[in-house]
Scaffold this motif. Structure first.
Motif, PDB file in Angstrom:
ATOM      1  N   THR A 108       0.835  -1.205   0.000  1.00 44.17           N
ATOM      2  CA  THR A 108       0.000   0.000   0.000  1.00 44.17           C
ATOM      3  C   THR A 108       0.868   1.253   0.000  1.00 44.17           C
ATOM      4  OG1 THR A 108      -0.182   0.095   2.423  1.00 44.17           O
ATOM      5  CG2 THR A 108      -1.850  -1.176   1.224  1.00 44.17           C
ATOM      6  N   HIS A 109       0.280   2.344  -0.500  1.00 42.40           N
ATOM      7  CA  HIS A 109       0.986   3.612  -0.629  1.00 42.40           C
ATOM      8  C   HIS A 109       0.015   4.743  -0.265  1.00 42.40           C
ATOM      9  CE1 HIS A 109       4.039   1.403  -3.014  1.00 42.40           C
ATOM     10  NE2 HIS A 109       2.977   0.768  -3.500  1.00 42.40           N
ATOM     11  N   LEU A 110       0.557   5.940  -0.107  1.00 43.22           N
ATOM     12  CA  LEU A 110      -0.267   7.095   0.230  1.00 43.22           C
ATOM     13  C   LEU A 110      -0.041   8.198  -0.790  1.00 43.22           C
ATOM     14  CD1 LEU A 110      -2.114   8.774   2.112  1.00 43.22           C
ATOM     15  CD2 LEU A 110      -0.059   9.381   3.424  1.00 43.22           C
ATOM     16  N   GLY A 150       7.901  -2.365   8.009  1.00 42.74           N
ATOM     17  CA  GLY A 150       8.110  -3.518   7.153  1.00 42.74           C
ATOM     18  C   GLY A 150       7.387  -3.403   5.828  1.00 42.74           C
ATOM     19  N   VAL A 151       7.307  -2.196   5.295  1.00 40.85           N
ATOM     20  CA  VAL A 151       6.594  -1.960   4.028  1.00 40.85           C
ATOM     21  C   VAL A 151       7.621  -1.554   2.975  1.00 40.85           C
ATOM     22  CG1 VAL A 151       4.691  -0.748   2.904  1.00 40.85           C
ATOM     23  CG2 VAL A 151       4.581  -1.222   5.354  1.00 40.85           C
ATOM     24  N   ASN A 198      11.912  -0.244   9.498  1.00 38.59           N
ATOM     25  CA  ASN A 198      12.225  -1.581   8.963  1.00 38.59           C
ATOM     26  C   ASN A 198      11.784  -1.735   7.514  1.00 38.59           C
ATOM     27  OD1 ASN A 198      13.184  -2.698  11.585  1.00 38.59           O
ATOM     28  ND2 ASN A 198      11.053  -2.335  12.184  1.00 38.59           N
ATOM     29  N   SER A 199      12.036  -0.718   6.713  1.00 41.36           N
ATOM     30  CA  SER A 199      11.574  -0.719   5.322  1.00 41.36           C
ATOM     31  C   SER A 199      12.709  -0.331   4.376  1.00 41.36           C
ATOM     32  CB  SER A 199      10.401   0.255   5.141  1.00 41.36           C
ATOM     33  OG  SER A 199       9.316  -0.095   5.979  1.00 41.36           O
ATOM     34  N   LYS A 200      12.642  -0.866   3.152  1.00 41.79           N
ATOM     35  CA  LYS A 200      13.630  -0.554   2.121  1.00 41.79           C
ATOM     36  C   LYS A 200      12.932   0.071   0.910  1.00 41.79           C
ATOM     37  CE  LYS A 200      16.654  -4.441   3.385  1.00 41.79           C
ATOM     38  NZ  LYS A 200      17.319  -5.682   2.917  1.00 41.79           N
ATOM     39  N   CYS A 222      15.843   1.906   8.224  1.00 44.39           N
ATOM     40  CA  CYS A 222      15.418   1.929   6.821  1.00 44.39           C
ATOM     41  C   CYS A 222      16.638   2.042   5.908  1.00 44.39           C
ATOM     42  CB  CYS A 222      14.473   3.105   6.561  1.00 44.39           C
ATOM     43  SG  CYS A 222      12.842   2.920   7.331  1.00 44.39           S
ATOM     44  N   GLU A 223      16.507   1.492   4.702  1.00 43.66           N
ATOM     45  CA  GLU A 223      17.573   1.563   3.699  1.00 43.66           C
ATOM     46  C   GLU A 223      17.007   2.021   2.360  1.00 43.66           C
ATOM     47  OE1 GLU A 223      20.045  -1.847   3.196  1.00 43.66           O
ATOM     48  OE2 GLU A 223      20.078  -2.347   5.335  1.00 43.66           O
TER      49      GLU A 223
END
Length: 448
Positions: A108-110, A150-151, A198-200, A222-223
């Motif tokens: 999902t995105h915003l 985690g997204v 926790n997202s890349k 994040c990375e």
């Protein structure tokens, strides 16, 4: 026939000349430690919304537009539905909707449409109490308005606005601080605007993120994160009748907490605290806590600063920051450009930092001094000595009140600084390279 022969000879000559020329090789850009900067950092291409899947206009799924009703559950239901149907873009259309904490799911995105606004609730009860990360520690605290954990591949796109609606939170903070001058940030209950963890492969582009009750953007572990063309704002005065000089407290623009490979490009930042801040943990034993860690490979470029406390700040909750570049930025009115906060209670190492091609106005350009606000020293026999090394400041043309605000301490070591091609106005006239071991000074012009 003669014409064909003539054009053939011309073509042959052009080819021969072309072969004789040396090929132009683009020089590889390097991090301050000499390692190559990956091509990824040169890519400021905007995310194409049409490639992100189905678009879910929240007003088509029971969310009321132009309403001041808090509609957290209804908006969250749209996010959950999109995730269940394979992912897609949650669209806030023209108008405004009010919400508490929202949690985006994988896929999902915003997207905030033009003249659209996602507005935060004025009540802290509308923000869930969750295990999160704040001020260099893992603890239970209030979720942000926009949360994504985690997204991978998460995107926030504009040109609309995420408005934290921070006024009531700011007022409460300053009232508390008036009652108790030692009131900490966490004691005044306030949500952040955006928290991504926790997202890349995260992109936040062309969106207005304003009026956050607390930190504006917070990224943890994040990375490959890109902030492109964003407008980040919080007022720097007149937020409370308690004291008209007070602005939005602790409204940092972008806090990077244990993050790697981050590009901040073409953004505008005006907040009542630091702009880009590197964090990673605090405390005497912070380097042994697996929740903490370094920030590395951070590039901030082509940005414009309004009023900020620090353009680039390392600390106050940092452990190890490496390969950081701030370049080609215009500074309107910064209290500091580079702020190295040295906590006596925390082992810290800041290295390979370059500040270059900066213009504008600041109170202080370089600040490196002990940071003792709310610190808690403990006894540790093997406490590492903190240090700052390989810091380069070059190609600077600025007006300042104090270009060089540096203090020595038995708690840290300063070594291998370079000052090169600098032209500054400096009221304090305190530039003293002898305070730094192995300090190199080349073509530094202070007050003509």
């Amino acid at each position: 026939m003669k014409k064909r022969l003539f054009f053939g000879m011309v073509l042959l000559m052009l080819c021969t000349m072309s072969m004789g020329k040396k090929k132009t090789v683009t020089q590889q850009e390097l991090w301050p430690d000499g390692s190559p900067i990956p091509a990824w950092f040169s890519d400021t291409t905007r995310i194409d919304l049409s490639t992100l899947g189905k678009q879910y206009d929240v007003t088509l799924y029971g969310v009321k537009n132009y309403s001041n009703e808090v509609q957290t559950e209804k908006i969250q239901a749209v996010i959950d539905r999109a995730a269940q149907e394979g992912g897609g873009v949650i669209v806030i259309p023209r108008g405004h909707v009010v919400s508490g904490s929202l949690f985006f799911k994988p896929g999902t995105h915003l997207h905030i449409a033009e003249n659209g606004e996602l507005r935060g609730s004025e009540r802290i009860r509308d923000f869930k109490l969750v295990k999160t990360r704040m001020e260099g520690q893992t603890l239970n605290y209030f979720a942000a308005l926009v949360n994504a954990d985690g997204v991978d591949g998460f995107t926030i796109t504009g040109p609309g606005t995420i408005n934290g609606n921070g006024q009531p939170y700011w007022e409460e903070f300053w009232i508390r601080r008036q009652f108790n001058k030692d009131c900490t940030n966490l004691e005044a209950l306030r949500p952040r605007n955006v928290y991504i963890s926790n997202s890349k492969n995260v992109t936040v582009q062309d969106v207005r993120i304003i009026n956050s009750p607390f930190w504006t953007n917070h990224l943890y572990r994040c990375e490959n994160v890109r902030y492109l063309g964003c407008y980040i704002f919080a007022p720097t005065s007149n937020v409370t009748p308690v004291d008209p000089k007070r602005g939005a407290p602790s409204s940092d623009a972008i806090d990077l907490d244990v993050c790697k490979n981050v590009l901040v490009s073409g953004c505008y930042m005006n907040v009542n605290d630091d702009a880009v801040v590197l964090k990673g943990g605090k405390g005497t034993w912070a380097d042994q806590n697996p929740d903490n860690g370094p920030c590395e490979n951070i590039l901030i470029q082509d940005c414009t600063y309004g009023q900020v406390h620090g353009c680039l700040t390392l600390g106050s909750e940092s452990l190890h920051d490496r390969n950081v570049i701030l370049r080609r930025c215009k500074v309107g009115s910064a209290q500091r450009v580079l702020w190295l906060k040295m906590r006596p209670d925390t082992p810290q190492h800041y290295e390979y930092v370059t500040i270059e091609d900066m213009t504008g106005h600041c109170d202080m350009f370089l600040v490196c001094r002990p940071w003792t606000q709310f610190f808690k020293p403990e006894q540790r026999d093997d406490m590492p000595l903190s240090q700052c090394n390989n810091i380069t400041i070059r190609n600077i043309k600025m007006d300042s009140k104090n270009f060089f605000d540096v203090g020595k301490s038995d708690k840290y070591r300063l070594t291998d600084f370079t000052f090169e091609n600098i032209e500054v106005k400096d009221q304090k006239k305190a530039f003293d390279p002898t305070l730094i071991e192995n300090c190199v000074v080349k073509n530094v012009q202070i007050n003509d």
